[in-house]
Design a protein around this motif. Structure first.
Motif, mmCIF file in Angstrom:
data_model
loop_
_atom_site.group_PDB
_atom_site.id
_atom_site.type_symbol
_atom_site.label_atom_id
_atom_site.label_comp_id
_atom_site.label_asym_id
_atom_site.label_seq_id
_atom_site.Cartn_x
_atom_site.Cartn_y
_atom_site.Cartn_z
ATOM 1 N N THR A 125 5.123 39.809 70.602
ATOM 2 C CA THR A 125 5.217 38.376 70.357
ATOM 3 C C THR A 125 5.012 38.149 68.862
ATOM 4 N N VAL A 126 5.429 37.002 68.376
ATOM 5 C CA VAL A 126 5.227 36.689 66.962
ATOM 6 C C VAL A 126 3.734 36.674 66.651
ATOM 7 N N THR A 127 2.925 36.223 67.590
ATOM 8 C CA THR A 127 1.472 36.196 67.390
ATOM 9 C C THR A 127 0.924 37.608 67.216
ATOM 10 N N ASP A 128 1.328 38.520 68.105
ATOM 11 C CA ASP A 128 0.869 39.909 68.001
ATOM 12 C C ASP A 128 1.390 40.566 66.732
ATOM 13 N N LEU A 129 2.646 40.299 66.402
ATOM 14 C CA LEU A 129 3.234 40.853 65.189
ATOM 15 C C LEU A 129 2.477 40.362 63.959
ATOM 16 N N ALA A 130 2.200 39.076 63.906
ATOM 17 C CA ALA A 130 1.467 38.508 62.768
ATOM 18 C C ALA A 130 0.102 39.165 62.616
ATOM 19 N N GLU A 131 -0.553 39.390 63.727
ATOM 20 C CA GLU A 131 -1.869 40.034 63.688
ATOM 21 C C GLU A 131 -1.763 41.461 63.146
ATOM 22 N N VAL A 146 0.701 33.141 61.819
ATOM 23 C CA VAL A 146 1.907 33.117 62.638
ATOM 24 C C VAL A 146 3.094 32.483 61.906
ATOM 25 N N SER A 147 2.898 31.355 61.246
ATOM 26 C CA SER A 147 4.030 30.657 60.607
ATOM 27 C C SER A 147 4.716 31.498 59.530
ATOM 28 N N PRO A 148 3.977 32.081 58.573
ATOM 29 C CA PRO A 148 4.660 32.915 57.577
ATOM 30 C C PRO A 148 5.317 34.157 58.193
ATOM 31 N N ARG A 201 12.511 35.558 60.858
ATOM 32 C CA ARG A 201 13.806 34.872 60.874
ATOM 33 C C ARG A 201 14.642 35.240 59.654
ATOM 34 N N ALA A 202 13.997 35.397 58.503
ATOM 35 C CA ALA A 202 14.728 35.797 57.291
ATOM 36 C C ALA A 202 15.280 37.212 57.439
ATOM 37 N N LEU A 203 14.505 38.123 58.037
ATOM 38 C CA LEU A 203 14.982 39.492 58.264
ATOM 39 C C LEU A 203 16.149 39.500 59.246
#
Length: 150
Positions: free
Chosen positions: A19-25, A31-33, A39-41
């Protein structure tokens, strides 16, 4: 692309279901950045898609062969016709055009030897522009589906 982008890519190569949350961690971002970078990648084409890795043997596809293809002549129309025809054969899981001889390397996965023989005789030998086919069986995969070096 900076070190954080490479960390994002490395984590997703290891587990595309994060998930984006797990990835951010994992990459130590909020989470937002992390979501913006993700999305940019995707937008840049660095991430071209997501998919599940399947186990061929578990699905009854235990026969793995490499087929080397030598063409009569490597003219544009013949090459294009060959490549279109190869792309339509579902058991060809990888096809690469090579420099030198042979012209192509195909990785073919089928249920068993009789299924490979039938595919070979009925489809591969009839591909446009083929002069010669040569096959070898894969004994064992040592490195497979490795992520790209980052």
């Amino acid at each position: 692309m900076d070190a954080i982008d490479r960390k994002i890519l490395a984590e997703l190569q290891a587990d595309g279901r994060l998930t984006v949350t797990d990835l951010a961690e994992r990459v130590q971002l909020s989470v937002s950045p992390c979501h913006r970078r993700l999305r940019a990648l995707e937008g840049s084409g660095a991430i071209s898609g997501y998919r599940a890795q399947l186990d061929a043997r578990a699905l009854g596809l235990g026969f793995d062969a490499l087929v080397f293809v030598t063409m009569h002549e490597a003219v544009r129309d013949t090459v294009a016709a060959f490549e279109r025809a190869v792309a339509d054969i579902e058991h060809v899981v990888q096809a690469q055009r090579l420099f030198g001889d042979p012209d192509y390397l195909l990785r073919v996965i089928t249920r068993d030897l009789p299924a490979f023989q039938q595919l070979y005789d009925e489809r591969l030998t009839t591909l446009p522009g083929v002069q010669r086919l040569s096959s070898t069986l894969v004994m064992k995969s040592v490195v497979e589906d490795r992520g790209l070096p980052l």
